[in-house]
Design a protein around this motif. Structure first.
Motif, PDB file in Angstrom:
ATOM      1  N   LYS A 142      34.301  15.516   7.132  1.00 38.31           N
ATOM      2  CA  LYS A 142      33.537  16.764   7.286  1.00 38.31           C
ATOM      3  C   LYS A 142      32.155  16.644   6.643  1.00 38.31           C
ATOM      4  O   LYS A 142      31.183  17.220   7.116  1.00 38.31           O
ATOM      5  N   PRO A 145      29.599  13.099   8.964  1.00 39.88           N
ATOM      6  CA  PRO A 145      29.889  13.118  10.406  1.00 39.88           C
ATOM      7  C   PRO A 145      29.950  11.696  10.955  1.00 39.88           C
ATOM      8  O   PRO A 145      29.056  10.890  10.677  1.00 39.88           O
ATOM      9  N   GLN A 167      39.546  16.377  15.263  1.00 40.24           N
ATOM     10  CA  GLN A 167      39.220  17.713  14.763  1.00 40.24           C
ATOM     11  C   GLN A 167      38.057  17.683  13.767  1.00 40.24           C
ATOM     12  O   GLN A 167      37.422  18.707  13.519  1.00 40.24           O
ATOM     13  N   CYS A 168      37.800  16.510  13.211  1.00 37.20           N
ATOM     14  CA  CYS A 168      36.664  16.380  12.283  1.00 37.20           C
ATOM     15  C   CYS A 168      35.398  15.940  13.005  1.00 37.20           C
ATOM     16  O   CYS A 168      34.412  15.575  12.365  1.00 37.20           O
ATOM     17  N   GLY A 169      35.430  15.947  14.332  1.00 36.62           N
ATOM     18  CA  GLY A 169      34.208  15.681  15.080  1.00 36.62           C
ATOM     19  C   GLY A 169      34.017  14.254  15.555  1.00 36.62           C
ATOM     20  O   GLY A 169      32.987  13.938  16.159  1.00 36.62           O
ATOM     21  N   LYS A 171      34.086  11.364  17.990  1.00 36.81           N
ATOM     22  CA  LYS A 171      34.012  11.459  19.458  1.00 36.81           C
ATOM     23  C   LYS A 171      34.561  10.236  20.174  1.00 36.81           C
ATOM     24  O   LYS A 171      34.709  10.225  21.398  1.00 36.81           O
ATOM     25  N   THR A 185      42.173  17.751  21.391  1.00 37.78           N
ATOM     26  CA  THR A 185      40.739  18.059  21.416  1.00 37.78           C
ATOM     27  C   THR A 185      40.112  17.454  22.667  1.00 37.78           C
ATOM     28  O   THR A 185      40.409  16.318  23.017  1.00 37.78           O
TER      29      THR A 185
END
Lengths: 213, 213
Positions: A142, A145, A167-169, A171, A185
């Motif tokens: 978090k 990134p 969920q923490c971004g 990709k 996600t």
């Protein structure tokens, strides 16, 4: 910009083109026709023209491709100018080997952290990466990134960890777990490593070698 | 039997065809046209016909390919009926992971032994494979003729080990050492694992995903 969906196999050939262009550069080749490139790569010239036309106009009728220019464009298309950040989750055999040998920076990736659940591994270092506690992973992600997670945890943990990083971004997931991941996600890309394709290629050559004797 | 040299990229696509055919089988698909297969695989129908025509007559004009039949033929071409024997040399991170997770037998390969130089590893077992002393490797290979050696030793030992197994009659080397091997023995096939191709494919999708936003 609207663009057509480009097939996965075309993408997969891009890094093969890249390696071939690097080899041509090393050999001092400055330009190459689609027919010669096709010959060296086992593709038809029309396949090559079709592959590359997905991304723009590269070659020139009767002149061929400029090796350095095409290499630069492909590297850009492949995201090598993005400096993607990478974490390794699971510093077992595969994770450890990837940190030690993959040389992420040579491909312009930025390896920033590694996580494991094992108390024996937490706090140890592989090259300049200190293994952190997996329990701290989501908090860390978090604050930092991250683009790509290398998933080298046991099969049984694959889905849980994949969903946590997503969920923490994160990709992109580079999946070494030999299992299919089910993500909750959207918008996360998963790339699976297929060792078996490589083994079967070797097996083909052995079989042909045997039969040719 | 005289046959033309088939390009490496055609061979590499065979295992992709195999995986696709397995997927079609799982989905209950019994036959497929080259145009539909091409669509699903990102290849032109003519590329597919050209690839497969290297190995014989498979499809039928206006009928397409029988999935089970083509799968069987490809498996045979890829040497899956040969039951090749495999040893792993170097039970470090990668070697250990391959023994543990590769499931050689599911691809009809026979994993028979593993070797390492480390006294800590010699005598330990990974699944049902007991790690033997690398010093005993050449003697063992002379008594147990072996088709394939998985080379997962450090870079610095790659050439020495590769030449040693080749001199003992090993005909295929699956090279995980991230270095090019120089062999003094003819007739040995080397298959290198290219992790970077896979990472760059993921990187492409991430880059596209970013730019599409």
């Amino acid at each position: 910009m609207k663009r057509e969906r480009i097939s996965d196999n075309v993408i997969r050939r891009l890094s093969m083109y890249l390696r071939k262009l690097d080899e041509l550069t090393d050999r001092g080749v400055e330009r190459i026709s689609s027919s010669e490139l096709g010959k060296q790569m086992g593709l038809t010239p029309s396949q090559i023209r079709q592959d590359l036309s997905c991304f723009g106009e590269f070659g020139q009728q009767g002149f061929g491709y400029k090796v350095a220019e095409l290499r630069k464009q492909l590297a850009k298309i492949l995201g090598m100018e993005e400096n993607f950040s990478v974490v390794v989750v699971g510093v077992g055999n595969i994770g450890h080997a990837l940190i030690q040998n993959m040389n992420f920076s040579s491909l312009h990736f930025d390896l920033t952290a590694a996580f494991d659940v094992s108390q024996e591994k937490i706090g140890t270092s592989v090259l300049d990466i200190t293994v952190m506690d997996s329990n701290e992973m989501t908090d860390w992600l978090k604050v930092h990134p991250t683009d790509i997670a290398v998933l080298s945890v046991p099969k049984s943990a694959a889905n849980e960890v994949a969903n946590a990083v997503a969920q923490c971004g994160v990709k992109g997931i580079w999946n070494f777990t030999n299992t299919d991941i089910e993500l909750k996600t959207d918008g996360v890309f998963i790339e699976n490593i297929h060792f078996s394709d490589s083994l079967l290629t070797l097996s083909y050559y052995l079989t042909r070698g045997k039969n040719d004797v």
